[in-house]
Design an enzyme around this catalytic site. Structure first.
Site, short mmCIF file in Angstrom:
data_model
loop_
_atom_site.label_atom_id
_atom_site.label_comp_id
_atom_site.label_asym_id
_atom_site.label_seq_id
_atom_site.Cartn_x
_atom_site.Cartn_y
_atom_site.Cartn_z
CG HIS A 183 0.39 -11.82 -23.79
ND1 HIS A 183 -0.28 -13.12 -24.10
CD2 HIS A 183 -0.19 -10.90 -23.25
CE1 HIS A 183 -1.57 -12.87 -23.50
NE2 HIS A 183 -1.67 -11.79 -23.07
CD GLU A 187 -5.08 -12.72 -21.77
OE1 GLU A 187 -4.16 -12.60 -22.76
OE2 GLU A 187 -5.39 -11.93 -20.90
CG HIS A 233 -0.82 -9.99 -18.72
ND1 HIS A 233 -1.45 -11.33 -18.31
CD2 HIS A 233 -1.31 -9.70 -19.87
CE1 HIS A 233 -2.31 -11.45 -19.05
NE2 HIS A 233 -2.33 -10.61 -20.34
CD GLU A 234 -0.02 -6.47 -22.36
OE1 GLU A 234 0.12 -6.90 -23.70
OE2 GLU A 234 -0.82 -6.81 -21.73
#
Ligand SMILES: [Zn+2]
Length: 267
Positions: free
Chosen positions: A142, A201, A138-139
């Protein structure tokens, strides 16, 4: 005359914003960009080194190894994904690094260019390698979707009157650094944290699931991870929930993104 002037003003602002929007290949979306990739990477690498100097690396070799090992696997999956989509040049200038720090805050982030920090406080929520893959997927999503470029640009508009990054750094270094820290929930009052928006997100959730699946981790683990994380909420939500706000709609979207991610999953 007044009306004409205000119309002209709106047109000028629109033209300015249009000119400063750039198309990000990974998301296919135009994003506001008052920052060049080179300036973002240079600031990121400087801030990351500074952060490591001011914080203590974990002395737990086994836990540190989980962060580095899972991190490398996700990094390789990202490289493969970008190569398959003829976008490898988008990763130029990346200098991947994965570190675990000894800090009870529930947090983790990836600064532009692949600079990752995991806080030991998040380990009870990640629980194992697959949980770590949820967070790192997820990070890193981004970071490769250039969400921080977009958030930094928005903050430069709202807090520094639309200065470009290089200029802001020269003229207001402290303020610019504060904005940067607020992007990652680092050492700022929680109220000052600048959260990712719903669109960002959603993009990070979808791509993060794909990256972890390609790296050999079952993406279904993301659902239970976010449930465990949401139980950490309440009056004083952890840094990680403040930067990545979660709700039922978001959870439903994660579930909906699962069949696509599972196509990439190889045990
Ligand atoms: Zn997020």
């Amino acid at each position: 005359m007044k009306k004409y002037q205000s119309n002209l003003f709106v047109i000028l602002i629109a033209a300015f914003l249009l000119q400063t929007c750039s198309l990000v290949p990974l998301t296919g979306r135009r994003q506001l960009s008052l920052v060049s990739d080179a300036d973002m990477l240079s600031m990121s690498f400087g801030q990351y080194d500074q952060f490591l100097k001011e914080n203590r690396l974990s002395g737990n070799a086994a836990q540190t190894n989980v962060v580095k090992h899972v991190g490398r696997n996700i990094q390789n999956a990202v490289a493969t994904y970008f190569a398959r989509n003829n976008m490898s040049q988008e990763l130029n200038g990346f200098a991947w690094e994965f570190n675990l720090i000894d800090d009870k805050a529930v947090n983790a982030w990836c600064m532009p260019g692949g600079k990752v920090v995991v806080y030991s406080g998040i380990l009870p929520v990640t629980q194992n390698d697959t949980g770590m893959a949820v967070v790192l997927g997820h990070e890193i999503a981004h970071a490769v979707a250039k969400h921080s470029n977009e958030r930094m640009s928005q903050a430069l508009v709202s807090q520094l009157g639309g200065q470009v990054l290089a200029q802001a750094l020269k003229q207001k270094p402290q303020k610019t650094q504060q904005i940067w820290m607020a992007l990652f929930g680092v050492g700022v009052q929680l109220g000052a944290v600048l959260p990712y928006n719903r669109l960002q997100e959603g993009e990070a959730d979808r791509l993060g699931l794909i990256f972890m699946a390609m790296a050999g981790y079952n993406p279904n683990a993301a659902i239970s991870f976010w449930l465990r994380m949401s139980q950490k909420g309440g009056a004083q939500p952890p840094e990680f929930l403040s930067t990545h706000p979660s709700d039922k709609k978001r959870m439903a979207k994660i579930v909906a993104a699962m069949p696509e991610a599972m196509k990439y999953y190889r045990k």
